[in-house]
Motif scaffolding. Structure first.
Motif: not given
Length: 151
Positions: A52-56, A80-83
């Motif tokens: 996680r990045d903070d709560d994401v 997908e958005a974090a690849r």
């Protein structure tokens, strides 16, 4: 980014795992989808991690104990958005660290042979995993490749 143990039944994780299962079902023939369902990931022989990045929620992965000396990487998936940000590598490093901490002699995995799985195979190869014969319930077939990392 923080990687920690997580409950695979939390709402955001469920959404990512549903996307993972949908991708596996869309790209693998019936009978050759080896991704675990939610209940399978909540078993006591599975350690489930979330990045996680903070709560994401960025990605997930799991380590299944096959026996006292052998673990299996399961359900690696990055949103997908974090690849392309090194999240899969960080999750894999954490899972390998868990395996070493438990005294495992090896960690294995199964992944697909189709083009959609090429990035995963490359990640595993770059981290020392090598092709191996099928283990557990896996079989020799044109859709699966098994890999193993000796620790």
């Amino acid at each position: 980014m923080r990687i920690a143990a997580a409950d695979p039944r939390t709402p955001d994780v469920v959404g990512l795992l549903e996307a993972h299962l949908a991708l596996m079902r869309a790209t693998s023939p019936p009978g050759h989808v080896h991704a675990l369902e939610l209940d399978g990931l909540a078993r006591p022989d599975i350690t489930f991690l979330a990045a996680r990045d903070d709560d994401v929620l960025l990605g997930v992965g799991a380590l299944r104990e096959l026996d006292a000396a052998h673990g299996e990487v399961k359900s690696m998936h990055v949103a997908e958005a974090a690849r392309g940000r090194g999240i899969a590598r960080a999750l894999l490093d954490e899972l390998i660290g868990l395996a070493r901490g438990r005294g495992y002699e090896a960690v294995s995995l199964e992944t697909g042979t189709m083009a959609v799985f090429a990035p995963a195979r490359t990640l595993y190869e770059r981290n020392g995993f090598r092709p191996c014969p099928p283990f557990g319930d896996y079989t020799v077939n044109p859709y699966s490749t098994c890999m193993r990392l000796e620790l």
